[in-house]
Design a protein around this motif. Structure first.
Motif, PDB file in Angstrom:
ATOM      1  N   GLY A 165       0.754  -1.096   0.091  1.00 13.21           N
ATOM      2  CA  GLY A 165       0.106  -0.072   0.067  1.00 13.21           C
ATOM      3  C   GLY A 165       0.740   1.301  -0.094  1.00 13.21           C
ATOM      4  N   GLY A 166       0.215   2.181   0.559  1.00 14.64           N
ATOM      5  CA  GLY A 166      -0.766   2.297   1.558  1.00 14.64           C
ATOM      6  C   GLY A 166      -0.491   1.387   2.786  1.00 14.64           C
ATOM      7  N   THR A 167      -1.580   1.185   3.554  1.00 12.91           N
ATOM      8  CA  THR A 167      -1.471   0.302   4.611  1.00 12.91           C
ATOM      9  C   THR A 167      -2.776  -0.755   4.653  1.00 12.91           C
ATOM     10  OG1 THR A 167      -0.922   2.312   6.155  1.00 12.91           O
ATOM     11  CG2 THR A 167      -1.588   0.293   7.109  1.00 12.91           C
ATOM     12  N   PRO A 168      -2.518  -1.954   4.261  1.00 14.28           N
ATOM     13  CA  PRO A 168      -3.453  -3.070   3.846  1.00 14.28           C
ATOM     14  C   PRO A 168      -4.257  -3.193   5.244  1.00 14.28           C
ATOM     15  CG  PRO A 168      -1.422  -3.748   2.838  1.00 14.28           C
ATOM     16  CD  PRO A 168      -1.144  -2.536   3.689  1.00 14.28           C
ATOM     17  N   LEU A 169      -3.705  -3.161   6.346  1.00 11.30           N
ATOM     18  CA  LEU A 169      -4.494  -3.536   7.560  1.00 11.30           C
ATOM     19  C   LEU A 169      -5.385  -2.261   7.985  1.00 11.30           C
ATOM     20  CD1 LEU A 169      -2.319  -5.829   9.770  1.00 11.30           C
ATOM     21  CD2 LEU A 169      -3.776  -6.302   8.089  1.00 11.30           C
ATOM     22  N   TYR A 170      -5.331  -1.239   7.047  1.00  8.96           N
ATOM     23  CA  TYR A 170      -6.203  -0.281   7.466  1.00  8.96           C
ATOM     24  C   TYR A 170      -7.787  -0.595   6.981  1.00  8.96           C
ATOM     25  CZ  TYR A 170      -8.632   4.195   6.506  1.00  8.96           C
ATOM     26  OH  TYR A 170      -9.659   5.264   6.386  1.00  8.96           O
ATOM     27  N   LEU A 171      -7.770  -1.732   6.206  1.00  8.33           N
ATOM     28  CA  LEU A 171      -9.084  -2.382   5.992  1.00  8.33           C
ATOM     29  C   LEU A 171      -9.786  -3.066   7.341  1.00  8.33           C
ATOM     30  CD1 LEU A 171      -8.116  -1.942   3.074  1.00  8.33           C
ATOM     31  CD2 LEU A 171      -8.750  -4.296   2.742  1.00  8.33           C
ATOM     32  N   THR A 172     -10.952  -3.141   7.389  1.00  6.77           N
ATOM     33  CA  THR A 172     -11.638  -3.893   8.490  1.00  6.77           C
ATOM     34  C   THR A 172     -11.334  -5.425   8.289  1.00  6.77           C
ATOM     35  OG1 THR A 172     -13.639  -4.017   7.463  1.00  6.77           O
ATOM     36  CG2 THR A 172     -13.201  -2.073   8.862  1.00  6.77           C
ATOM     37  N   ARG A 173     -11.647  -5.853   9.340  1.00  7.01           N
ATOM     38  CA  ARG A 173     -11.581  -7.643   9.344  1.00  7.01           C
ATOM     39  C   ARG A 173     -12.373  -7.896   8.159  1.00  7.01           C
ATOM     40  NH1 ARG A 173     -10.180 -12.243  12.324  1.00  7.01           N
ATOM     41  NH2 ARG A 173     -11.482 -14.021  11.565  1.00  7.01           N
ATOM     42  N   GLN A 174     -13.666  -7.689   8.178  1.00  7.94           N
ATOM     43  CA  GLN A 174     -14.692  -7.848   6.861  1.00  7.94           C
ATOM     44  C   GLN A 174     -14.032  -7.515   5.578  1.00  7.94           C
ATOM     45  OE1 GLN A 174     -18.419  -6.046   7.204  1.00  7.94           O
ATOM     46  NE2 GLN A 174     -19.407  -7.419   5.788  1.00  7.94           N
ATOM     47  N   GLN A 175     -13.345  -6.559   5.387  1.00  6.01           N
ATOM     48  CA  GLN A 175     -12.913  -5.922   4.280  1.00  6.01           C
ATOM     49  C   GLN A 175     -11.674  -6.935   3.790  1.00  6.01           C
ATOM     50  OE1 GLN A 175     -12.307  -1.805   5.139  1.00  6.01           O
ATOM     51  NE2 GLN A 175     -14.236  -1.265   4.275  1.00  6.01           N
ATOM     52  N   LEU A 176     -10.968  -7.240   4.875  1.00  4.50           N
ATOM     53  CA  LEU A 176      -9.688  -7.807   4.529  1.00  4.50           C
ATOM     54  C   LEU A 176     -10.279  -9.451   4.024  1.00  4.50           C
ATOM     55  CD1 LEU A 176      -7.517  -7.088   7.597  1.00  4.50           C
ATOM     56  CD2 LEU A 176      -6.946  -6.955   4.950  1.00  4.50           C
ATOM     57  N   GLU A 177     -11.158  -9.882   4.753  1.00  2.05           N
ATOM     58  CA  GLU A 177     -11.727 -11.156   4.324  1.00  2.05           C
ATOM     59  C   GLU A 177     -12.454 -11.067   2.704  1.00  2.05           C
ATOM     60  OE1 GLU A 177     -14.709 -11.876   7.349  1.00  2.05           O
ATOM     61  OE2 GLU A 177     -13.503 -12.800   8.727  1.00  2.05           O
ATOM     62  N   GLN A 178     -12.934 -10.008   2.666  1.00  2.81           N
ATOM     63  CA  GLN A 178     -13.548  -9.918   1.337  1.00  2.81           C
ATOM     64  C   GLN A 178     -12.362  -9.897   0.297  1.00  2.81           C
ATOM     65  OE1 GLN A 178     -15.680  -6.214   0.644  1.00  2.81           O
ATOM     66  NE2 GLN A 178     -15.770  -6.293  -1.565  1.00  2.81           N
ATOM     67  N   MET A 179     -11.466  -9.141   0.680  1.00  3.68           N
ATOM     68  CA  MET A 179     -10.338  -9.062  -0.257  1.00  3.68           C
ATOM     69  C   MET A 179      -9.519 -10.401  -0.462  1.00  3.68           C
ATOM     70  SD  MET A 179      -6.761  -7.114   0.146  1.00  3.68           S
ATOM     71  CE  MET A 179      -6.080  -8.340   1.468  1.00  3.68           C
ATOM     72  N   PHE A 180      -9.604 -11.277   0.390  1.00  4.89           N
ATOM     73  CA  PHE A 180      -8.626 -12.638   0.428  1.00  4.89           C
ATOM     74  C   PHE A 180      -9.605 -13.498  -0.524  1.00  4.89           C
ATOM     75  CE2 PHE A 180      -5.927 -11.582   4.240  1.00  4.89           C
ATOM     76  CZ  PHE A 180      -4.826 -11.823   3.242  1.00  4.89           C
ATOM     77  N   ALA A 181     -10.976 -13.294  -0.164  1.00  7.45           N
ATOM     78  CA  ALA A 181     -11.900 -14.124  -0.775  1.00  7.45           C
ATOM     79  C   ALA A 181     -11.834 -13.794  -2.576  1.00  7.45           C
ATOM     80  CB  ALA A 181     -13.387 -13.638  -0.403  1.00  7.45           C
ATOM     81  N   THR A 182     -11.544 -12.764  -2.921  1.00  4.81           N
ATOM     82  CA  THR A 182     -11.626 -12.292  -4.475  1.00  4.81           C
ATOM     83  C   THR A 182     -10.434 -12.851  -4.737  1.00  4.81           C
ATOM     84  OG1 THR A 182     -12.719 -10.144  -4.285  1.00  4.81           O
ATOM     85  CG2 THR A 182     -11.108 -10.268  -5.751  1.00  4.81           C
ATOM     86  N   ILE A 183      -9.170 -12.747  -4.197  1.00  4.09           N
ATOM     87  CA  ILE A 183      -7.903 -13.193  -4.514  1.00  4.09           C
ATOM     88  C   ILE A 183      -8.078 -14.674  -4.755  1.00  4.09           C
ATOM     89  CG2 ILE A 183      -5.577 -13.689  -3.945  1.00  4.09           C
ATOM     90  CD1 ILE A 183      -5.772 -10.834  -2.506  1.00  4.09           C
ATOM     91  N   PHE A 184      -8.592 -15.627  -3.800  1.00  5.26           N
ATOM     92  CA  PHE A 184      -8.595 -17.098  -3.828  1.00  5.26           C
ATOM     93  C   PHE A 184      -9.627 -17.649  -4.512  1.00  5.26           C
ATOM     94  CE2 PHE A 184      -6.427 -16.477   0.605  1.00  5.26           C
ATOM     95  CZ  PHE A 184      -5.162 -16.673   0.014  1.00  5.26           C
ATOM     96  N   ASP A 185     -10.822 -16.557  -4.997  1.00  3.48           N
ATOM     97  CA  ASP A 185     -11.766 -17.105  -5.846  1.00  3.48           C
ATOM     98  C   ASP A 185     -11.160 -16.925  -7.293  1.00  3.48           C
ATOM     99  OD1 ASP A 185     -13.581 -17.536  -3.890  1.00  3.48           O
ATOM    100  OD2 ASP A 185     -14.692 -15.772  -4.188  1.00  3.48           O
TER     101      ASP A 185
END
Length: 439
Positions: free
Chosen positions: A98-118
């Motif tokens: 980034g930026g600061t990736p952990l600026y994202l909330t837990r839910q947003q981080l989960e969404q980001m990882f879901a996109t990547i692994f999907d």
């Protein structure tokens, strides 16, 4: 001689990129066939903008702004997925910066990882790297990173002295850095690296060494030492800060000597590694990497591309809006197509500045010519004691390593220097306006 001309973290710099016509990702998808590629995700959000930062990042963005951005990243990922399927692409490494990736909330981080692994496939021995900052590091998010398979966490600490952090306009205090680093180490990641800066106004060699000694008590796996740069558009420029190159170089020599005396191996001007870790060898001159998000760069052979470079908050917000409104992410509209000569320069820069150095045999195999003939300056550097030859490798000496930011820029071609200068001149008004607003 100023040892700090430019940090050569990638060649050429994004300011040399220009608009492209008729370039589509599908034309270069063969560069991503099979295994061994990198995937980069850019998260351009920060709580505060550090005084030295000229990276693509914005502050003050609420949850709705992040949501729109992640939706755009998912659309981009789905479009890329459709192309990569035919190439049977498997990524070896995932880097989230980034930026600061952990600026994202837990839910947003989960969404980001879901996109990547999907959307993307990874090698069984994949490495997942993420950047963080002390204020955004907590136990809950670290647990999520472990569950996602993150193997390496990089934390920007910069100093364990509050006065120095204040001079850098960092958003955290030393106590928070200690707390966060303890949490990261306790989480059990296979690699933890910490970043520190030297050349800070008011910093002394003693205070720098004190920070490094404290860092060693946490037993990180790697330490990166960065000289302070104040580039155009950075906040410290608005304060008229000009780093003292002579003082910074003295601090570097003392700090590098201290770490090596403690048994750490120096792999580049910036990177110091605990001796228990083996040196990693890779053909980094021909790396292929695909970027997701706004601000990240993709490297596909001679094609490098990204969104147009931006520094000021206004410019960055414009780029974000353009990214979120993009309908076809497979159309490449901004970047550079490297000539054979530029690819040779990139290869030398990418290898010579990092241990174990530049293989004469591998260069000649790749380009059908001896590197010493292509780059006579290498002989000059050998005569000056900056470079030595060991077996079939050219590598920087101890002095040469410390002068990497002086030597590396000498390999930039006149054409790239001209393009970079043109960008600076074209954007000088925006930069001056920002400085004026701050004063």
């Amino acid at each position: 001689m100023n040892p700090y001309v430019q940090y050569m973290y990638s060649y050429p710099h994004k300011t040399a990129y220009r608009p492209l016509e008729g370039v589509w990702l599908e034309h270069y998808i063969d560069r991503l066939k099979g295994n061994g590629h990198g995937l980069y995700v850019h998260v351009p959000f920060c709580q505060t903008k550090c005084g030295y930062c000229n990276l693509f990042s914005v502050t003050g963005q609420e949850e709705e702004h992040v949501r729109r951005y992640l939706q755009a990243v998912r659309r981009q990922s789905i479009q890329y997925q459709n192309l990569l399927h035919s190439a049977k692409t498997q990524f070896r490494e995932l880097v989230i910066g980034g930026g600061t990736p952990l600026y994202l909330t837990r839910q947003q981080l989960e969404q980001m990882f879901a996109t990547i692994f999907d959307c993307f496939s990874f090698d069984k021995k994949r490495e997942i790297v993420i950047e963080t900052a002390p204020n955004q590091t907590d136990k809950d998010k670290l647990n999520l990173l472990k569950q996602a398979g993150v193997s390496r966490v990089s934390m920007g600490i910069q100093s364990f002295h509050d006065a120095e952090l204040s001079a850098l306009r960092r958003g955290h205090h030393a106590a928070k850095a200690r707390e966060a680093l303890h949490l990261v180490k306790s989480a059990g990641f296979s690699c933890v690296n910490t970043d520190f800066i030297y050349g800070i106004p008011g910093q002394t060699t003693d205070s720098l060494l004190k920070s490094l000694k404290e860092a060693l008590t946490f037993e990180p796996d790697e330490i990166f030492l960065y000289p302070l740069y104040v580039k155009h558009g950075a906040g410290l420029e608005c304060q008229g800060i000009v780093p003292d190159a002579e003082q910074a170089y003295l601090q570097y020599k003392n700090a590098s000597g201290f770490l090596k005396g403690e048994g750490w191996r120096q792999d580049s001007m910036r990177r110091f590694v605990r001796q228990i870790k083996q040196r990693e060898y890779s053909d980094c001159g021909f790396d292929t990497s695909l970027a997701l998000g706004c601000g990240g760069r993709s490297y596909l052979g001679n094609l490098h591309f990204c969104s147009p470079y931006a520094i000021t908050k206004g410019q960055c917000l414009e780029r974000l809006a353009e990214f979120e409104q993009t309908q076809d992410f497979t159309k490449i509209t901004h970047g550079i197509l490297l000539s054979d000569q530029e690819l040779r320069r990139r290869y030398v820069i990418r290898h010579l500045l990092i241990m174990p150095g530049l293989s004469l045999d591998e260069y000649e195999k790749a380009f059908k010519a001896p590197v010493m003939e292509d780059f006579p300056i290498l002989q000059t550097w050998m005569d000056s004691g900056y470079v030595i030859m060991q077996k079939s490798y050219l590598m920087l000496t101890e002095t040469g390593l410390g002068l990497s930011d002086y030597l590396g820029p000498k390999l930039i071609s006149p054409q790239i220097w001209t393009a970079m200068k043109e960008w600076e001149e074209a954007h000088a008004h925006d930069i001056v306006s920002r400085v004026s607003q701050k004063l």
